[in-house]
Design an enzyme around this catalytic site. Structure first.
Site, PDB file in Angstrom:
ATOM      1  N   GLU A 180      32.211  38.714  42.588  1.00 25.52           N
ATOM      2  CA  GLU A 180      32.236  38.071  41.273  1.00 25.52           C
ATOM      3  C   GLU A 180      33.463  37.176  41.203  1.00 25.52           C
ATOM      4  O   GLU A 180      34.576  37.610  41.507  1.00 25.52           O
ATOM      5  CB  GLU A 180      32.266  39.135  40.165  1.00 25.52           C
ATOM      6  CG  GLU A 180      32.519  38.613  38.769  1.00 25.52           C
ATOM      7  CD  GLU A 180      31.474  37.608  38.300  1.00 25.52           C
ATOM      8  OE1 GLU A 180      31.853  36.455  37.989  1.00 25.52           O
ATOM      9  OE2 GLU A 180      30.284  37.971  38.240  1.00 25.52           O
ATOM     10  N   ASP A 221      22.461  37.230  41.459  1.00 30.05           N
ATOM     11  CA  ASP A 221      22.292  37.268  40.003  1.00 30.05           C
ATOM     12  C   ASP A 221      23.064  36.094  39.420  1.00 30.05           C
ATOM     13  O   ASP A 221      24.138  36.249  38.833  1.00 30.05           O
ATOM     14  CB  ASP A 221      22.807  38.606  39.469  1.00 30.05           C
ATOM     15  CG  ASP A 221      22.463  38.810  38.005  1.00 30.05           C
ATOM     16  OD1 ASP A 221      21.672  38.017  37.463  1.00 30.05           O
ATOM     17  OD2 ASP A 221      22.987  39.772  37.410  1.00 30.05           O
TER      18      ASP A 221
END
Length: 225
Positions: A43, A97
């Site tokens: 991330e 994602d």
């Protein structure tokens, strides 16, 4: 669906990489698979993680699990670093994602990105990615993305999820396999009905198969070469 479709389609998933998804929702679902021994989250924005821990605790609970390793860095850089790694260091399943293909996230929908994904998978690996589109809107974008993926992977399938929070109530996922003999649209491992009821609110082995069945007109457009 973005979690369970590729994991149940894989015969022996041990290592899973999640790119994006700092809210922890995908991680929470991956942790429902006891056979998965290592989960890596990449991330780029730590603020996403911290705000999720504060305001979305039921999703973010997975972020501190002992099976999860969090790397705060750019996903492209992480994938590029894996390019020359040995096969056993690469991943069985990669889940992207990502955001919609606008601005910086546009790069997640280009051929170079899928080539990096391919290189980060071991020889039996599967990748699934948000297509950020559905058949009822700009279906040509799904056709384009499927063609891009088909230049990189021998098996590429589109599946969809019915979800009211997306425009027109549906979102598509692009699922790709390095194994040319793998049938992505069929789970190779299944739980009992009782286990499915205990673990999932949406996914089951039947909806896994059904999500790949497209209307005739949509199938003709998306899979047209």
């Amino acid at each position: 669906m973005i979690t369970h479709v590729p994991i149940f389609a894989h015969p022996n998933p041990k290592k899973v990489l999640v790119i994006g998804g700092g809210d922890g929702g995908v991680l929470r679902e991956v942790l429902k698979h006891p056979d998965v021994s290592k989960i890596t989250l990449v991330e780029i924005d730590d603020l996403v993680i911290q705000l999720s821990k504060k305001y979305l605790p039921k999703m973010a609970v997975a972020l501190d699990n002992e099976r999860v390793e969090v790397k705060l860095m750019d996903g492209f850089k992480y994938l590029a670093d894996l390019k020359d790694s040995a096969d056993e260091e690469k991943y069985d399943v990669i889940i992207t994602d990502s955001s919609d293909p606008d601005g910086p996230a546009e790069a997640f929908f280009e051929q170079n990105y899928f080539e990096l994904l391919n290189n980060a998978l071991n020889k039996t690996g599967i990748v699934i990615s948000m297509a950020s589109e559905n058949m009822w809107l700009t279906i040509e974008n799904l056709q384009k993305l499927r063609r891009i993926c088909a230049k990189v992977f021998p098996v590429v399938k589109t599946c969809y999820v019915t979800i009211p929070t997306y425009t027109s109530g549906q979102i598509s996922l692009m699922c790709c396999s390095k194994n040319p003999d793998l049938k992505l649209n069929e789970p190779v491992r299944k739980l009992t009905k009782e286990e499915e009821l205990k673990n999932f609110k949406y996914y089951n082995s039947e909806i896994h198969k059904a999500s790949f069945v497209l209307p005739t007109w949509a199938n003709e457009i998306i899979y047209k070469d």
